[in-house]
Write a protein that holds these residues in place. Sequence first.
Motif, PDB file in Angstrom:
ATOM      1  N   GLY A 134       0.777  -1.224   0.000  1.00  0.00           N
ATOM      2  CA  GLY A 134       0.000   0.000   0.000  1.00  0.00           C
ATOM      3  C   GLY A 134       0.810   1.278   0.000  1.00  0.00           C
ATOM      4  N   TYR A 135       2.152   1.165   0.028  1.00  0.00           N
ATOM      5  CA  TYR A 135       3.004   2.353   0.071  1.00  0.00           C
ATOM      6  C   TYR A 135       3.478   2.718  -1.338  1.00  0.00           C
ATOM      7  CZ  TYR A 135       3.193   1.831   5.145  1.00  0.00           C
ATOM      8  OH  TYR A 135       2.854   1.738   6.477  1.00  0.00           O
ATOM      9  N   SER A 136       3.420   3.993  -1.660  1.00  0.00           N
ATOM     10  CA  SER A 136       3.850   4.473  -2.970  1.00  0.00           C
ATOM     11  C   SER A 136       5.348   4.280  -3.137  1.00  0.00           C
ATOM     12  CB  SER A 136       3.503   5.954  -3.134  1.00  0.00           C
ATOM     13  OG  SER A 136       2.108   6.145  -3.058  1.00  0.00           O
ATOM     14  N   LEU A 137       5.750   4.009  -4.375  1.00  0.00           N
ATOM     15  CA  LEU A 137       7.149   3.746  -4.680  1.00  0.00           C
ATOM     16  C   LEU A 137       7.697   4.793  -5.641  1.00  0.00           C
ATOM     17  CD1 LEU A 137       6.919  -0.107  -5.298  1.00  0.00           C
ATOM     18  CD2 LEU A 137       7.916   1.016  -3.291  1.00  0.00           C
ATOM     19  N   PRO A 138       8.976   5.146  -5.504  1.00  0.00           N
ATOM     20  CA  PRO A 138       9.608   6.083  -6.449  1.00  0.00           C
ATOM     21  C   PRO A 138       9.739   5.428  -7.824  1.00  0.00           C
ATOM     22  CG  PRO A 138      11.247   5.157  -4.979  1.00  0.00           C
ATOM     23  CD  PRO A 138       9.917   4.697  -4.456  1.00  0.00           C
ATOM     24  N   LEU A 139      10.071   6.233  -8.818  1.00  0.00           N
ATOM     25  CA  LEU A 139      10.168   5.738 -10.184  1.00  0.00           C
ATOM     26  C   LEU A 139      11.265   4.690 -10.357  1.00  0.00           C
ATOM     27  CD1 LEU A 139       9.554   8.994 -12.263  1.00  0.00           C
ATOM     28  CD2 LEU A 139       7.935   7.178 -11.658  1.00  0.00           C
ATOM     29  N   ASP A 140      12.252   4.672  -9.460  1.00  0.00           N
ATOM     30  CA  ASP A 140      13.303   3.659  -9.524  1.00  0.00           C
ATOM     31  C   ASP A 140      12.740   2.246  -9.412  1.00  0.00           C
ATOM     32  OD1 ASP A 140      14.350   6.257  -8.345  1.00  0.00           O
ATOM     33  OD2 ASP A 140      16.234   5.253  -8.823  1.00  0.00           O
ATOM     34  N   TYR A 141      11.599   2.082  -8.753  1.00  0.00           N
ATOM     35  CA  TYR A 141      10.972   0.774  -8.572  1.00  0.00           C
ATOM     36  C   TYR A 141       9.912   0.474  -9.631  1.00  0.00           C
ATOM     37  CZ  TYR A 141      13.037   0.029  -3.929  1.00  0.00           C
ATOM     38  OH  TYR A 141      13.921  -0.184  -2.879  1.00  0.00           O
ATOM     39  N   GLN A 142       9.581   1.443 -10.453  1.00  0.00           N
ATOM     40  CA  GLN A 142       8.509   1.271 -11.427  1.00  0.00           C
ATOM     41  C   GLN A 142       9.024   0.591 -12.698  1.00  0.00           C
ATOM     42  OE1 GLN A 142       5.464   1.992 -10.437  1.00  0.00           O
ATOM     43  NE2 GLN A 142       6.111   3.044  -8.563  1.00  0.00           N
ATOM     44  N   SER A 143       8.183  -0.218 -13.317  1.00  0.00           N
ATOM     45  CA  SER A 143       8.562  -0.933 -14.540  1.00  0.00           C
ATOM     46  C   SER A 143       8.321  -0.113 -15.798  1.00  0.00           C
ATOM     47  CB  SER A 143       7.792  -2.251 -14.632  1.00  0.00           C
ATOM     48  OG  SER A 143       6.388  -2.010 -14.684  1.00  0.00           O
ATOM     49  N   SER A 144       7.603   1.002 -15.675  1.00  0.00           N
ATOM     50  CA  SER A 144       7.319   1.876 -16.811  1.00  0.00           C
ATOM     51  C   SER A 144       7.162   3.304 -16.308  1.00  0.00           C
ATOM     52  CB  SER A 144       6.035   1.440 -17.524  1.00  0.00           C
ATOM     53  OG  SER A 144       5.627   2.396 -18.484  1.00  0.00           O
ATOM     54  N   LEU A 145       7.382   4.260 -17.202  1.00  0.00           N
ATOM     55  CA  LEU A 145       7.163   5.675 -16.861  1.00  0.00           C
ATOM     56  C   LEU A 145       5.720   6.097 -17.102  1.00  0.00           C
ATOM     57  CD1 LEU A 145      10.432   7.287 -18.264  1.00  0.00           C
ATOM     58  CD2 LEU A 145       9.837   6.849 -15.883  1.00  0.00           C
ATOM     59  N   GLY A 146       4.911   5.204 -17.663  1.00  0.00           N
ATOM     60  CA  GLY A 146       3.495   5.485 -17.826  1.00  0.00           C
ATOM     61  C   GLY A 146       3.156   6.440 -18.950  1.00  0.00           C
ATOM     62  N   THR A 147       4.045   6.575 -19.939  1.00  0.00           N
ATOM     63  CA  THR A 147       3.782   7.494 -21.044  1.00  0.00           C
ATOM     64  C   THR A 147       3.652   6.740 -22.365  1.00  0.00           C
ATOM     65  OG1 THR A 147       6.161   7.859 -21.380  1.00  0.00           O
ATOM     66  CG2 THR A 147       4.991   9.413 -19.961  1.00  0.00           C
ATOM     67  N   PHE A 148       2.784   7.257 -23.236  1.00  0.00           N
ATOM     68  CA  PHE A 148       2.672   6.777 -24.610  1.00  0.00           C
ATOM     69  C   PHE A 148       3.602   7.644 -25.450  1.00  0.00           C
ATOM     70  CE2 PHE A 148      -1.126   5.489 -22.483  1.00  0.00           C
ATOM     71  CZ  PHE A 148      -1.545   4.322 -23.091  1.00  0.00           C
ATOM     72  N   ASP A 149       4.653   7.050 -26.006  1.00  0.00           N
ATOM     73  CA  ASP A 149       5.710   7.820 -26.665  1.00  0.00           C
ATOM     74  C   ASP A 149       5.765   7.553 -28.159  1.00  0.00           C
ATOM     75  OD1 ASP A 149       6.261   8.557 -24.111  1.00  0.00           O
ATOM     76  OD2 ASP A 149       8.212   7.578 -23.979  1.00  0.00           O
ATOM     77  N   LEU A 150       6.113   8.602 -28.900  1.00  0.00           N
ATOM     78  CA  LEU A 150       6.327   8.520 -30.343  1.00  0.00           C
ATOM     79  C   LEU A 150       7.824   8.530 -30.626  1.00  0.00           C
ATOM     80  CD1 LEU A 150       5.369   8.762 -33.355  1.00  0.00           C
ATOM     81  CD2 LEU A 150       5.449  11.259 -33.010  1.00  0.00           C
ATOM     82  N   PHE A 151       8.286   7.642 -31.512  1.00  0.00           N
ATOM     83  CA  PHE A 151       9.678   7.596 -31.950  1.00  0.00           C
ATOM     84  C   PHE A 151       9.761   7.991 -33.426  1.00  0.00           C
ATOM     85  CE2 PHE A 151       9.532   4.462 -28.512  1.00  0.00           C
ATOM     86  CZ  PHE A 151      10.618   4.847 -27.741  1.00  0.00           C
ATOM     87  N   LEU A 152      10.691   8.880 -33.732  1.00  0.00           N
ATOM     88  CA  LEU A 152      10.995   9.235 -35.114  1.00  0.00           C
ATOM     89  C   LEU A 152      12.504   9.169 -35.281  1.00  0.00           C
ATOM     90  CD1 LEU A 152       8.692  12.384 -35.477  1.00  0.00           C
ATOM     91  CD2 LEU A 152       8.280  10.137 -36.501  1.00  0.00           C
TER      92      LEU A 152
END
Length: 299
Positions: A134-152
Amino acid sequence: MKKMVFSSAALLFAVLTYGQGCSDAGICTIGSGFQTTEEKLKNTVEIATTFGAGESDLTYLSPTLSYTRQFNEKFALSTKVTFSSANGGLGTRAAFGDAYLIGNYSFAEKNKKQWSALLGWKFPFTASNLKINGYSLPLDYQSSLGTFDLFLGTNFKYSQWDFNVAVQIPVFNNNKNSYFKEYATTNDFPTTNLFERQPDALFRTTYTLNTKNQKFSFKPNVLFIYHLGEDSFENIFGKRETIVGSEGLTINGNLISAYNISNRKSVELSVATPFVVRDIRPDGLTRSFVLSVQYKFSF
């Protein structure tokens, strides 16, 4: 050949002892989208595992699975799925990360010169708000940044040299991270509540050296990645704050060594280390050690 082996050993030693790691939000790894298989081998499957160590004694194990379909001599389509397990003082959290869809179009080769263009998307499997008990985790523990990204991107190949330029643009932000440094039991990670990340631009140069029997290949490459703006988060008062020092240049050195088992199968070892880093990387992508092993087969 001896010089190349010595250089490979030196770079590996640098990664094991001094490196801060080459890690990013995806733009470093899309270079394989410029590669094509032999005309008769339309399909390629890649299975890879990356082991890394991050800040605050964090360790990572990140397997990936990729598939490329070569439709004709000009057009190829690649897909990739990532998974990440992070283990540290706050516990262990594992989840699927992102899915990639990359299209590559190669123009006709003339005088050992060839251009190709790349277009792709990254889709997150999470909103970057995984928790432990139940405790929030920093981005270091996250498996994704949660963004939909475009590559060119575009690539210019001349003889044994490759030069590619690419941009990664967060188009839609689904990051719902709720980590506050003020409420945490450690000061090791910055606040990333409702984190918003800026785009990245990349320039990479690669030189390919093959042994006479074509069994071994070495690809030393240098990557210049510029983070095009300062990231931001929403503070405890509901106001957005920029993260000073998150904009800037990262320069990475990378070496890919491959052994060709046959014309259909190969094994690759990749090591990397940065020479220049940004003042702060709140996205949690800093690594002190990175080692990747990949098995590839075509059919």
